[in-house]
Write a protein that holds these residues in place. Sequence first.
Motif, short mmCIF file in Angstrom:
data_model
loop_
_atom_site.label_atom_id
_atom_site.label_comp_id
_atom_site.label_asym_id
_atom_site.label_seq_id
_atom_site.Cartn_x
_atom_site.Cartn_y
_atom_site.Cartn_z
N LYS A 192 0.84 -1.20 0.00
CA LYS A 192 0.00 0.00 0.00
C LYS A 192 0.87 1.25 0.00
O LYS A 192 0.58 2.23 -0.72
N ALA A 193 1.93 1.24 0.80
CA ALA A 193 2.82 2.40 0.85
C ALA A 193 3.45 2.67 -0.52
O ALA A 193 3.67 3.83 -0.89
N ALA A 194 3.72 1.61 -1.27
CA ALA A 194 4.34 1.77 -2.58
C ALA A 194 3.45 2.52 -3.57
O ALA A 194 3.93 3.07 -4.56
N GLU A 195 2.15 2.57 -3.30
CA GLU A 195 1.24 3.32 -4.16
C GLU A 195 1.42 4.83 -4.02
O GLU A 195 0.93 5.60 -4.85
N GLY A 196 2.10 5.25 -2.96
CA GLY A 196 2.38 6.67 -2.77
C GLY A 196 1.19 7.49 -2.32
O GLY A 196 1.16 8.71 -2.50
N LYS A 197 0.20 6.85 -1.70
CA LYS A 197 -0.98 7.57 -1.23
C LYS A 197 -1.05 7.67 0.29
O LYS A 197 -2.04 8.14 0.85
N GLY A 198 0.01 7.21 0.95
CA GLY A 198 0.09 7.35 2.39
C GLY A 198 -0.42 6.16 3.16
O GLY A 198 -0.99 5.21 2.60
N LEU A 199 -0.20 6.21 4.46
CA LEU A 199 -0.62 5.16 5.38
C LEU A 199 -1.33 5.80 6.57
O LEU A 199 -1.05 6.94 6.94
N SER A 200 -2.22 5.04 7.21
CA SER A 200 -2.83 5.50 8.45
C SER A 200 -1.82 5.37 9.59
O SER A 200 -0.79 4.68 9.47
N HIS A 201 -2.14 6.00 10.71
CA HIS A 201 -1.23 5.89 11.86
C HIS A 201 -1.13 4.46 12.34
O HIS A 201 -0.07 4.05 12.82
N PHE A 206 13.29 1.11 4.02
CA PHE A 206 14.27 2.13 3.65
C PHE A 206 14.31 2.32 2.13
O PHE A 206 14.35 3.45 1.63
N ASP A 207 14.31 1.21 1.41
CA ASP A 207 14.35 1.30 -0.05
C ASP A 207 13.10 1.99 -0.59
O ASP A 207 13.18 2.85 -1.49
N LEU A 208 11.96 1.66 -0.04
CA LEU A 208 10.71 2.25 -0.48
C LEU A 208 10.64 3.74 -0.12
O LEU A 208 10.18 4.56 -0.93
N ALA A 209 11.13 4.11 1.06
CA ALA A 209 11.13 5.52 1.46
C ALA A 209 11.97 6.35 0.49
O ALA A 209 11.58 7.46 0.11
N ALA A 210 13.11 5.81 0.08
CA ALA A 210 13.97 6.53 -0.88
C ALA A 210 13.25 6.70 -2.21
O ALA A 210 13.33 7.77 -2.84
N ARG A 211 12.54 5.68 -2.66
CA ARG A 211 11.85 5.77 -3.95
C ARG A 211 10.66 6.72 -3.88
O ARG A 211 10.38 7.47 -4.83
N ILE A 212 9.94 6.71 -2.75
CA ILE A 212 8.80 7.62 -2.59
C ILE A 212 9.29 9.06 -2.56
O ILE A 212 8.69 9.96 -3.19
N LYS A 213 10.37 9.33 -1.84
CA LYS A 213 10.91 10.69 -1.79
C LYS A 213 11.31 11.14 -3.19
O LYS A 213 11.04 12.28 -3.59
N GLN A 214 11.95 10.28 -3.94
CA GLN A 214 12.36 10.63 -5.30
C GLN A 214 11.14 10.92 -6.18
O GLN A 214 11.15 11.85 -6.99
N LEU A 217 6.78 7.28 4.26
CA LEU A 217 5.79 6.36 3.70
C LEU A 217 4.37 6.78 4.10
O LEU A 217 3.43 6.64 3.31
N ALA A 218 4.21 7.27 5.32
CA ALA A 218 2.87 7.60 5.82
C ALA A 218 2.33 8.87 5.20
O ALA A 218 1.13 8.97 4.91
N VAL A 219 3.18 9.88 5.04
CA VAL A 219 2.75 11.17 4.47
C VAL A 219 3.72 11.55 3.34
O VAL A 219 4.57 12.43 3.51
N PRO A 220 3.62 10.89 2.22
CA PRO A 220 4.63 11.05 1.16
C PRO A 220 4.72 12.44 0.56
O PRO A 220 5.75 12.82 0.01
N TYR A 221 3.65 13.23 0.69
CA TYR A 221 3.59 14.56 0.08
C TYR A 221 4.13 15.65 1.00
O TYR A 221 4.21 16.82 0.60
N THR A 222 4.47 15.32 2.22
CA THR A 222 4.86 16.32 3.21
C THR A 222 6.38 16.48 3.26
O THR A 222 7.10 15.49 3.27
N GLY A 223 6.84 17.73 3.32
CA GLY A 223 8.26 17.96 3.48
C GLY A 223 8.73 17.52 4.84
O GLY A 223 8.02 17.69 5.84
N MET A 224 9.92 16.93 4.91
CA MET A 224 10.47 16.49 6.18
C MET A 224 11.77 17.24 6.46
O MET A 224 12.63 17.33 5.59
#
Length: 472
Positions: free
Chosen positions: A41-50, A69-77, A308-315
């Motif tokens: 679900k996270a790989a879809e880039g639409k976020g996760l619930s808490h 970690f690998d997925l987080a890097a790809r989502i950020k990219q 992964l949870a909030v892919p659109y938010t700046g960190m």
Amino acid sequence: MYDPASRRAADFIDRQEAAVSVAEADRLARDRAAVAAILDKAAEGKGLSHREASVLMAADDPETTEAMFDLAARIKQRFYGNRIVLFAPLYLSNYCINGCVYCPYHRTNSHMPRKKLTQEEIVREVTALQDMGHKRLAVEAGEHPKENPLDYIIESIRTIYGIHHRNGAIRRVNVNIAATTVEDYRRLRAAEIGTYILFQETYDPAAYALLHPTGPKHDYAWHTEAMDRAMEGGIDDVGLGVLFGLGSWREEFASLLMHAEHLEAVHGVGPHTISVPRVRRADGIDPGDFAHGIDDATFARICACIRLAVPYTGMIISTRESRAVREQVLGLGVSQISGASRTSVGGYATPEAEEENSRQFDVSDDRTLDEVVHWLMGMGHIPSFCTACYREGRTGDRFMSLCKSGQIQNCCHPNALLTLKEYLEDYASPATRERGEVLIRKELAHVESPHVRAIAEKRLAEIAGGRRDFRF
């Protein structure tokens, strides 16, 4: 009862829900199929619930960690590309009437020298920041109705925007000041601030009361509901943050995401940024005095899972963290970092002596901005000084819709290259400039639209010829 659509802090940050989330996560983390489904679900880039994100945090086996970690890097990219936005904090005043036990600015600290910048001193500070190459600041001040009234903050913002030294200019001022009223937030909005930032510190009401024994900040609900008032006042970009180390980090993590869910449910847009500071040593403050410190490995997992949870938010990661830690988490979803920060009042124009020590916390990464820019490019990142979205009105739901669709890259990528070119022309050392020119030539080939690429190439040439401040 957890209710993200409620405007009451006790409902949208429900501590029983946080505890249940942690307990359920411990159970589901042993279910490999459940963990795999959440990663899918996270790989879809639409976020996760808490609750879903909490399961990933509990599944700390090496295989899941590597996949996360690998997925987080790809989502950020996917959402932010390889850009890293740079900013600096500017401390206006350390006068404060609160009693926060983790902060050296607390009212009972009688030996810390109290300082407040005059408008003339702000000019000197901002000139020093412009001479480094900074374009974006985060204004910080303690809470003190007499020394730091909102009139003073707004006057300071106007002063900052009015300073143009050589080719320098601060194009965006973000603000991190105490919770206030809707009317005051309207005034900040009229002063053309960028993002309003307010760290929650801890979402545990009981711990919050102990950590904030005196002062206006003692009011948990007033503080926690501040973002709703800010958005009601017209500020559509807000930044959340937890000070990790003050409370049980797993419940704090779940609560932070619940706050993001609340903003989405009520206002139709989540937080513009999330910061993840950890308690650091300061005058009279020892991180070892707090029972919930987290190690670097846990910190990295938190950063990856937020992405992964909030892919659109700046960190955001500040100079609280060391070079080594920042280097790791830059690959796990971080999109903004501070550079060459001073956490003392007046520390840019005249670095203070050790015995003065008006710092809010000790800096772990004390490199110059040029060294940070050089380092970022060496890892394949584009250091960006861009502020175009704020100035073009791409904020709030407009920014989020573009970010979620991936269209923001059509603006952000070329804008990052233009602002990097400005930095190289005006402030960079010869080695940094050489590395940057190579990076710009390489990255131009990755601008997908031939039309946008042609405009970018033309503007880069004009910047080399002396013109400044182009933006898509």
